[in-house]
Design an enzyme around this catalytic site. Sequence first.
Site, PDB file in Angstrom:
ATOM      1  N   LYS A 125      83.860  47.723  25.135  1.00 50.91           N
ATOM      2  CA  LYS A 125      82.897  48.181  26.157  1.00 50.91           C
ATOM      3  C   LYS A 125      83.218  49.582  26.673  1.00 50.91           C
ATOM      4  O   LYS A 125      82.311  50.345  27.031  1.00 50.91           O
ATOM      5  CB  LYS A 125      82.854  47.202  27.335  1.00 50.91           C
ATOM      6  CG  LYS A 125      82.610  45.747  26.962  1.00 50.91           C
ATOM      7  CD  LYS A 125      81.290  45.555  26.254  1.00 50.91           C
ATOM      8  CE  LYS A 125      81.189  44.169  25.641  1.00 50.91           C
ATOM      9  NZ  LYS A 125      80.296  44.115  24.482  1.00 50.91           N
ATOM     10  N   GLU A 132      84.339  50.296  36.831  1.00 52.05           N
ATOM     11  CA  GLU A 132      83.228  51.228  37.017  1.00 52.05           C
ATOM     12  C   GLU A 132      82.554  50.970  38.345  1.00 52.05           C
ATOM     13  O   GLU A 132      82.759  49.935  38.975  1.00 52.05           O
ATOM     14  CB  GLU A 132      82.234  51.203  35.825  1.00 52.05           C
ATOM     15  CG  GLU A 132      81.443  49.970  35.675  1.00 52.05           C
ATOM     16  CD  GLU A 132      80.568  49.945  34.411  1.00 52.05           C
ATOM     17  OE1 GLU A 132      80.763  50.733  33.476  1.00 52.05           O
ATOM     18  OE2 GLU A 132      79.670  49.107  34.399  1.00 52.05           O
ATOM     19  N   ARG A 142      73.596  42.650  17.412  1.00 55.57           N
ATOM     20  CA  ARG A 142      73.078  41.459  16.714  1.00 55.57           C
ATOM     21  C   ARG A 142      71.596  41.330  17.016  1.00 55.57           C
ATOM     22  O   ARG A 142      71.056  42.082  17.836  1.00 55.57           O
ATOM     23  CB  ARG A 142      73.780  40.213  17.266  1.00 55.57           C
ATOM     24  CG  ARG A 142      73.521  40.074  18.752  1.00 55.57           C
ATOM     25  CD  ARG A 142      74.061  38.803  19.368  1.00 55.57           C
ATOM     26  NE  ARG A 142      73.631  38.659  20.749  1.00 55.57           N
ATOM     27  CZ  ARG A 142      74.209  39.227  21.797  1.00 55.57           C
ATOM     28  NH1 ARG A 142      75.253  40.008  21.635  1.00 55.57           N
ATOM     29  NH2 ARG A 142      73.735  39.052  23.013  1.00 55.57           N
TER      30      ARG A 142
END
Length: 473
Positions: free
Chosen positions: A117, A201, A293
């Site tokens: 990520k 974050e 995906r």
Amino acid sequence: MKKINKILISNRGEIALRIIRACKELAIQSVAIYSEVDNEGVWVLKADESHLIKGDVLQAYLNYETIISIAKKSGCDAIHPGYGFLSENADFAKACEENGIIFIGPKAEHIALFGDKMASKVAMRSVGVPVLEGTDEPIVDKKAGAAFAARIGFPVIIKAAFGGGGRGMRIVHKEKDFESMFDSATAESMKFFGRSEVFIEKYVVNPRHIEIQIVADKYGNVVHLGERDCSIQRRHQKVIEIAPSPRLSEEARRELYRISTKAMFKLGYESVGTIEFLLDENDTIYFIEMNTRVQVEHPVTESISGIDIIQRMIEIAAGDRLRFLQEEIKFRGYAIEFRINAENPEKNFMPTVGTVTEYIAPGGPGVRLDTSLYAGYTVPANYDSMIGKLIVSALDWEGTVNKARRALDEFIIEGFPTNIPLHQHIVRDEDFINGKFTTNYLDEKLPQFNVVNPETQKKIEGKLKSIFSRFLF
Ligand code: MV4
């Protein structure tokens, strides 16, 4: 000679059936796999060929050496992973290629990149996509982490670098809570993902969750198929998905499309993929993660765009060029997907299992049902509780919600509780009808919903009584 003539589907349930349907329409042979508890699965019957994988019933869909050997022995030239299981496993994608089997999905390097990520954010930022302020490296020293958080300002969110599904995620509102939250995020991340790295974050309060569907071929042709609004979630599980988002400024929409296609072109992405964004109340856009995906909610995009995402995904993997240009994509109306789960909304959504004793599927214009259920089928306890998806579409938002209400009221599944009553409440809720929802929607609404719709309940009971009275004496 076509490059893909026979596909092994390394998945189960509704998505396995969905892929078999695409294969049939493309005149491609399909090979199903199934575990020892899945021998009643409808996909097992519908595939051209089916192979039992004995032993652990989860490993049946995860053990890729076994799966690849079945693919080779049965003469498959490709494997479609569906979603979940092996779909975002870069090692599996690599192992397929090494064994001369086409992995129907992106390149292994892109799966690996977006599985991280933090690396995803760095890559996307480098190609002009806005990301949230945060750390580019995993936090090793929690004191330094707390200091960084204080610098960017609370609230912050701690996220697992190799995670997903809300695991290893902690929202921190005050500096004094940072260290304990860091410890629990790290421990949870280790437990679920086998890696403890976390990053920080800035936390966006009350965001909307909007994602962009991308299709890209091997030759640099990148097309977006519009956005989906996935704000209606419970515990990081999406419950309802909508295309297009009923409340999004045209300006933000155009910007999302522009940055998403540009980024995928620059990063050389191929196959289908979804870029997830958070939008704050000013429609400010922040990239959070990318899914490499096909997603559960792809049908709403198929409904509004007319593009068969699974078929195109297969063609891209075979090396075909995209059949359409961006300008040829015309969006039409709205679509809503309702995830149908075997769970009890009255008992804190506890998963339920059982045999389908009564089954009446909704139908009519604008109704699509992607499910592996049928009357008499027994839902095994070993897998995800999602047993199907109801997708409705119409030309305007109001008509789509009206259709949803009608279709949900037609739907009868007896034998175990499902979340259909929850959906029946949502489509009657004024805020939902007005498109007023953020990711907090269900947290706020659930206590208000008396989850079983009394009218529906009465009707079902009346109906069952009339059926079973024949057997009573
Ligand atoms: C966030 C966020 C707010 N700020 N990141 C990421 C994974 C997805 N499953 C949820 N994610 C979120 N990431 C920042 N910087 C809000 C969410 C979020 C969320 C967070 C806590 C509780 C419920 C949530 C529901 C949707 C999204």
